[in-house]
Write a protein that holds these residues in place. Structure first.
Motif, PDB file in Angstrom:
ATOM      1  N   PRO B  51      -2.099   5.896  13.994  1.00 17.04           N
ATOM      2  CA  PRO B  51      -0.722   5.465  14.284  1.00 17.04           C
ATOM      3  C   PRO B  51       0.279   6.144  13.334  1.00 17.04           C
ATOM      4  O   PRO B  51      -0.067   6.452  12.183  1.00 17.04           O
ATOM      5  CB  PRO B  51      -0.745   3.954  14.051  1.00 17.04           C
ATOM      6  CG  PRO B  51      -2.076   3.613  13.496  1.00 17.04           C
ATOM      7  CD  PRO B  51      -2.984   4.778  13.641  1.00 17.04           C
ATOM      8  N   ASP B  52       1.495   6.358  13.837  1.00 12.27           N
ATOM      9  CA  ASP B  52       2.519   7.055  13.054  1.00 12.27           C
ATOM     10  C   ASP B  52       2.784   6.385  11.705  1.00 12.27           C
ATOM     11  O   ASP B  52       3.002   7.060  10.706  1.00 12.27           O
ATOM     12  CB  ASP B  52       3.828   7.140  13.852  1.00 12.27           C
ATOM     13  CG  ASP B  52       3.699   8.166  14.966  1.00 12.27           C
ATOM     14  OD1 ASP B  52       2.808   9.040  14.858  1.00 12.27           O
ATOM     15  OD2 ASP B  52       4.470   8.089  15.946  1.00 12.27           O
ATOM     16  N   ALA B  53       2.772   5.050  11.708  1.00  8.96           N
ATOM     17  CA  ALA B  53       3.074   4.326  10.471  1.00  8.96           C
ATOM     18  C   ALA B  53       2.068   4.689   9.376  1.00  8.96           C
ATOM     19  O   ALA B  53       2.417   4.884   8.215  1.00  8.96           O
ATOM     20  CB  ALA B  53       3.049   2.821  10.726  1.00  8.96           C
ATOM     21  N   TRP B  54       0.792   4.785   9.739  1.00  6.14           N
ATOM     22  CA  TRP B  54      -0.254   5.148   8.763  1.00  6.14           C
ATOM     23  C   TRP B  54      -0.094   6.615   8.335  1.00  6.14           C
ATOM     24  O   TRP B  54      -0.211   6.943   7.160  1.00  6.14           O
ATOM     25  CB  TRP B  54      -1.631   4.885   9.354  1.00  6.14           C
ATOM     26  CG  TRP B  54      -2.788   5.444   8.554  1.00  6.14           C
ATOM     27  CD1 TRP B  54      -3.710   6.344   8.981  1.00  6.14           C
ATOM     28  CD2 TRP B  54      -3.151   5.142   7.196  1.00  6.14           C
ATOM     29  NE1 TRP B  54      -4.616   6.627   7.988  1.00  6.14           N
ATOM     30  CE2 TRP B  54      -4.296   5.899   6.874  1.00  6.14           C
ATOM     31  CE3 TRP B  54      -2.601   4.301   6.207  1.00  6.14           C
ATOM     32  CZ2 TRP B  54      -4.914   5.863   5.621  1.00  6.14           C
ATOM     33  CZ3 TRP B  54      -3.224   4.254   4.961  1.00  6.14           C
ATOM     34  CH2 TRP B  54      -4.369   5.030   4.672  1.00  6.14           C
ATOM     35  N   LYS B  55       0.215   7.478   9.276  1.00 11.12           N
ATOM     36  CA  LYS B  55       0.430   8.892   8.933  1.00 11.12           C
ATOM     37  C   LYS B  55       1.546   9.013   7.888  1.00 11.12           C
ATOM     38  O   LYS B  55       1.421   9.740   6.914  1.00 11.12           O
ATOM     39  CB  LYS B  55       0.846   9.688  10.187  1.00 11.12           C
ATOM     40  CG  LYS B  55      -0.326  10.109  11.055  1.00 11.12           C
ATOM     41  CD  LYS B  55       0.081  11.198  12.034  1.00 11.12           C
ATOM     42  CE  LYS B  55       0.534  10.624  13.359  1.00 11.12           C
ATOM     43  NZ  LYS B  55       0.822  11.626  14.382  1.00 11.12           N
ATOM     44  N   ARG B  56       2.637   8.230   8.136  1.00  8.04           N
ATOM     45  CA  ARG B  56       3.780   8.283   7.221  1.00  8.04           C
ATOM     46  C   ARG B  56       3.382   7.781   5.839  1.00  8.04           C
ATOM     47  O   ARG B  56       3.628   8.424   4.829  1.00  8.04           O
ATOM     48  CB  ARG B  56       4.934   7.432   7.775  1.00  8.04           C
ATOM     49  CG  ARG B  56       6.181   8.259   8.066  1.00  8.04           C
ATOM     50  CD  ARG B  56       7.410   7.432   8.467  1.00  8.04           C
ATOM     51  NE  ARG B  56       7.179   6.090   8.944  1.00  8.04           N
ATOM     52  CZ  ARG B  56       7.037   5.764  10.239  1.00  8.04           C
ATOM     53  NH1 ARG B  56       7.102   6.688  11.181  1.00  8.04           N
ATOM     54  NH2 ARG B  56       6.859   4.501  10.598  1.00  8.04           N
ATOM     55  N   ASP B  97      -5.342   0.399   1.521  1.00  7.00           N
ATOM     56  CA  ASP B  97      -4.126   0.706   2.276  1.00  7.00           C
ATOM     57  C   ASP B  97      -4.441   0.874   3.754  1.00  7.00           C
ATOM     58  O   ASP B  97      -3.725   0.381   4.614  1.00  7.00           O
ATOM     59  CB  ASP B  97      -3.485   2.009   1.755  1.00  7.00           C
ATOM     60  CG  ASP B  97      -2.805   1.791   0.400  1.00  7.00           C
ATOM     61  OD1 ASP B  97      -3.092   0.761  -0.233  1.00  7.00           O
ATOM     62  OD2 ASP B  97      -1.995   2.652   0.005  1.00  7.00           O
ATOM     63  N   ALA B  98      -5.533   1.592   4.038  1.00  8.64           N
ATOM     64  CA  ALA B  98      -5.890   1.857   5.439  1.00  8.64           C
ATOM     65  C   ALA B  98      -6.083   0.542   6.181  1.00  8.64           C
ATOM     66  O   ALA B  98      -5.649   0.392   7.327  1.00  8.64           O
ATOM     67  CB  ALA B  98      -7.153   2.711   5.508  1.00  8.64           C
ATOM     68  N   GLY B  99      -6.705  -0.428   5.495  1.00 11.35           N
ATOM     69  CA  GLY B  99      -6.946  -1.734   6.100  1.00 11.35           C
ATOM     70  C   GLY B  99      -5.650  -2.400   6.538  1.00 11.35           C
ATOM     71  O   GLY B  99      -5.591  -3.054   7.592  1.00 11.35           O
ATOM     72  N   ASP B 100      -4.585  -2.217   5.732  1.00  7.76           N
ATOM     73  CA  ASP B 100      -3.289  -2.800   6.069  1.00  7.76           C
ATOM     74  C   ASP B 100      -2.747  -2.240   7.387  1.00  7.76           C
ATOM     75  O   ASP B 100      -1.899  -2.844   8.037  1.00  7.76           O
ATOM     76  CB  ASP B 100      -2.261  -2.517   4.959  1.00  7.76           C
ATOM     77  CG  ASP B 100      -2.656  -3.218   3.662  1.00  7.76           C
ATOM     78  OD1 ASP B 100      -3.466  -4.163   3.733  1.00  7.76           O
ATOM     79  OD2 ASP B 100      -2.156  -2.815   2.585  1.00  7.76           O
TER      80      ASP B 100
END
Lengths: 285, 233
Positions: B51-56, B97-100
């Motif tokens: 997802p874009d949010a994780w990429k950012r 962080d990834a889990g979030d």
């Protein structure tokens, strides 16, 4: 017992790797007379710097008795470079599911010294290493292996129900010995045949307990090697401590050796350590 | 479902991401990501289905400099299950962080090494129970190896200089087998004709497919004809 070492865990097993390089020097540089470079009693080449995967066989005392090295055929590997003469100028096979196995060897000297047990034979060690290699590579998604071997090894493979299904290139002299590139699949049927031939059932891989013991040995010997003193004196102390570890039969005994070694290393110099050891022995006697 | 044949595609925007999405769908995976380094042009390529949010977040926090799924796997030749990385420094930092962002710890990174010092990594992740994940991986790992090399080769070839270097080099044996395949012979037939085992035929076909950046044998035959390596029949 088989241990697999790659870039992720090689820092944990420097002693095992060193023992493997010394075995390769004895076999390829010595017995087989291949054109390999041996430095300081160890056979290490440019491909060892590429973080290959090693499959290593250990005997019941924990000595390295067999080894093989795997590399991807999509990247740099021996057939593309060093053994290209076998292919007579033809480009090598390149496939995501094909790995190259090289430097397959067994410590025939140690094994033929013989302690009589079936597990201590050349054939058993060879088959165990082959089973370990085939099974581990299959778990990596590898369906086929191309392996550079000599005609003697080719006969060993055929005799142990592990005959190559094909060859690439032609048998070509490499130094004093002819070399050939054989193809093997990693299929379950092949592994079952080798298992039946050698009478090996169950997992051939070191379990957590065995790995724990190997790690303890690495920790202990590393501590001793860090000590200051004449190189020969350090080497002698390493051998002594290693002998104690091999002789230990219980976890308690192993822990005692560990405490002894760490205690000695804390004394700083090897001279002081030997003095302390002699005093401890005299006290015990 | 057929995967996009990246070897034939004019590389338009988004084609590698589409390929990754197809990989997820076909192999029932949650996410897929590819990262590759081309030492010839000194470029880094990256494509993900995250997802874009994780990429950012990943970029802003500089997690690429910490991520053990990249740094440890880059040196391995074997696929690295992320469970092997659990003790590595930064593993917890990255995966907390990834889990979030809803990305779990079940995953696998397949490293690819190319002929010019180029390195690529296909990472895939899943969800569910670890036992299920490991069973799933065992079933598809050999196909994943194959698609990892496919995406890596085609990404590397998307640069002009590398395309010149990467002209397919097939052996006489591989061409001979492709030529018989073009003539409609089966692997079994070809084995008989050439007096070699059908498995030897198969391993040469696999190799030819990878060298021609093809996922299927028919794509490989078509490409070999287009490159005038074999004759159309």
């Amino acid at each position: 017992m088989i241990v697999v070492i790659d870039s992720l865990n090689r820092h944990e097993f420097p002693e095992l790797l060193d023992e493997m390089f010394r075995l390769r020097a004895r076999v390829f540089g010595g017995r087989l007379g291949w054109e390999v470079e041996v430095t300081d009693g160890r056979e290490i080449d440019a491909f060892d710097a590429l973080d290959p995967l090693y499959v290593i066989g250990l005997d019941e005392e924990g000595h390295v008795i067999s080894c093989a090295r795997a590399l991807q055929t999509t990247g740099p590997h021996m057939l593309a470079d060093v053994f290209s003469a076998i292919l007579h100028g033809e480009p090598p096979l390149r496939s995501a599911n094909l790995w190259e196995s090289t430097r397959f060897c067994v410590d025939t000297e140690r094994l033929t010294l013989g302690r009589g047990s079936v597990k201590g034979t050349v054939s058993h060690a060879t088959c165990e290493l082959m089973i370990g290699s085939l099974e581990y590579l299959r778990s990596c998604g590898i369906t086929d292996i191309v392996t550079v071997i000599d005609p003697v090894m080719d006969r060993v493979l055929k005799r142990s129900e592990n005959a190559p299904y094909g060859y690439v290139g032609e048998t070509t002299p490499m130094g004093k010995v002819p070399a050939m590139a054989a193809l093997l699949d990693t299929g379950e049927e092949r592994v079952e045949r080798v298992r039946a031939f050698a009478g090996i059932a169950g997992s051939v891989f070191a379990d957590q307990v065995a790995l724990g013991r190997l790690r303890l040995r690495e920790e202990v010997l590393a501590a001793v090697r860090r000590m200051e003193g004449a190189p020969q004196a350090v080497a002698d102390l390493v051998d002594y401590i290693d002998g104690q570890l091999r002789a230990a039969t219980t976890d308690g005994e192993r822990e005692a050796v560990r405490r002894l070694a760490l205690g000695l290393s804390a004394t700083g110099g090897v001279q002081a350590a030997w003095r302390a050891t002699r005093q401890a022995l005299a006290g015990a006697a | 479902m057929e995967l996009i044949d990246l070897g034939a595609t004019v590389h338009s925007e988004g084609v590698f991401e589409d390929f990754l999405h197809q990989i997820c769908e076909r192999f029932e995976l949650e996410h897929a990501a590819y990262a590759g380094v081309n030492p010839v042009s000194q470029t880094i390529h990256g494509f993900v289905t995250y997802p874009d949010a994780w990429k950012r977040h990943y970029t802003e926090q500089g997690l690429d400099r910490l991520d053990p799924t990249l740094h440890c796997a880059a040196r391995s030749i074997a696929p690295v299950d992320w469970s092997r990385l659990a003790g590595q420094p930064n593993f917890d930092r990255v995966f907390r962080d990834a889990g979030d962002f809803g990305i779990g710890r079940l995953g696998l990174t397949i490293p690819v090494r190319g002929p010019f010092g180029d390195i690529g990594m296909l990472s895939v992740s899943g969800n569910g129970r670890p036992e299920q994940w490991h069973k799933r991986v065992a079933e598809v790992i050999s196909d994943l190896q194959s698609v990892a090399v496919h995406i890596h080769d085609t990404v590397m070839r998307s640069e002009d200089l590398s395309r010149l270097l990467r002209h397919p080099q097939l052996s006489k044996r591989e061409l001979e087998i492709l030529q018989w395949t073009a003539a409609g012979k089966t692997q079994h037939d070809i084995g008989e004709i050439l007096s070699i085992s059908h498995r030897t035929v198969e391993v040469h076909l696999k190799s030819s497919r990878d060298k021609l950046y093809a996922l299927t044998t028919s794509q490989a035959v078509a490409r070999a004809i287009a490159l005038r390596l074999i004759y159309p029949i």
